[in-house]
Design an enzyme around this catalytic site. Structure first.
Site, short mmCIF file in Angstrom:
data_model
loop_
_atom_site.label_atom_id
_atom_site.label_comp_id
_atom_site.label_asym_id
_atom_site.label_seq_id
_atom_site.Cartn_x
_atom_site.Cartn_y
_atom_site.Cartn_z
N GLY A 75 3.54 -35.09 -50.08
CA GLY A 75 4.51 -35.77 -50.93
C GLY A 75 5.68 -36.36 -50.17
O GLY A 75 6.74 -36.59 -50.75
N ASN B 266 -1.01 -49.81 -52.85
CA ASN B 266 -1.30 -48.86 -51.79
C ASN B 266 -0.53 -49.25 -50.53
O ASN B 266 -0.14 -50.41 -50.37
CB ASN B 266 -2.80 -48.87 -51.49
CG ASN B 266 -3.21 -47.79 -50.49
OD1 ASN B 266 -2.73 -46.66 -50.55
ND2 ASN B 266 -4.08 -48.14 -49.57
N HIS C 261 -1.02 -49.02 -46.30
CA HIS C 261 -1.98 -48.73 -45.23
C HIS C 261 -1.21 -48.65 -43.92
O HIS C 261 -0.36 -49.51 -43.65
CB HIS C 261 -3.05 -49.83 -45.16
CG HIS C 261 -4.09 -49.56 -44.14
ND1 HIS C 261 -5.03 -48.56 -44.30
CD2 HIS C 261 -4.32 -50.10 -42.93
CE1 HIS C 261 -5.81 -48.53 -43.23
NE2 HIS C 261 -5.40 -49.45 -42.38
#
Length: 193
Positions: free
Chosen positions: A12, A96, A98
């Site tokens: 997290g 997302n 990357h």
């Protein structure tokens, strides 16, 4: 302001970053719910401590059943290590990050330390991160924002990971703010023309 569902698989750290930046006003978003595919993920404990609804759901279908109960604009993959299939109404709204500059070092199997080891093995002098919309294939959705970091010749994979994560902490919230400003469709329309 975007209402977010955050999906995670691990500690997290990105959730911590989002929470801090929402609290101090640098991220124009609200976290509505946090879901992890890993039952014992530390990120779920952190989410609960922050006061966010936090759930374990090992599959996309179970995650989507949870999300039905929340009003969300975007789904943010924050260290979520599975290929996620969103509900139809949020198909274009999955974001997302990357840990490399797409189109390099991306696709199936390229995540986390695998990416940084490959960057090191190739002898790259720059790396970075890419925030992008996710689709049904790994790392192929429209790019929202990329930032790079310089690498030294003797940087190992751990050092590269640290440098990239530091820039991720700036880039991911900035990209979400851009989506809030420009709208989701802007990014889907600017690719493939």
């Amino acid at each position: 302001m975007l209402k977010m569902a955050v999906l995670l698989s691990g500690s997290g750290r990105t959730l911590d970053n989002f929470h801090e930046r929402i609290t101090d006003g640098r991220l124009a978003a609200a976290i509505e719910v946090v879901v992890s595919d890993v039952k014992e993920a530390l990120g779920l404990e952190k989410a609960a401590n922050y006061g966010y609804p936090a759930f374990h759901a090992p599959t996309s279908a179970e995650t989507n059943r949870i999300l039905k109960d929340y009003d969300v604009d975007i789904i943010v993959l924050a260290g979520y290590l599975k290929l996620y299939t969103p509900p139809d109404d949020l198909k274009k709204a999955v974001i997302n990050i990357h840990p490399a500059l797409i189109p390099s070092f991306c696709g199936k199997g390229f995540y986390g330390h695998h990416v940084h080891s490959a960057v090191r093995a190739k002898g790259c002098t720059v790396s970075g991160c890419t925030v992008h919309f996710a689709n049904e294939r790994y790392d192929e959705g429209p790019i929202i924002l990329q930032k790079s970091v310089d690498l030294e010749y003797d940087d190992d994979a751990d050092t590269i990971a640290d440098k990239v994560f530091a820039i991720e902490c700036e880039t991911f919230p900035e990209a979400i703010n851009r989506v809030d400003e420009k709208g989701i469709e802007f990014f889907w329309k600017r690719v493939g023309r």
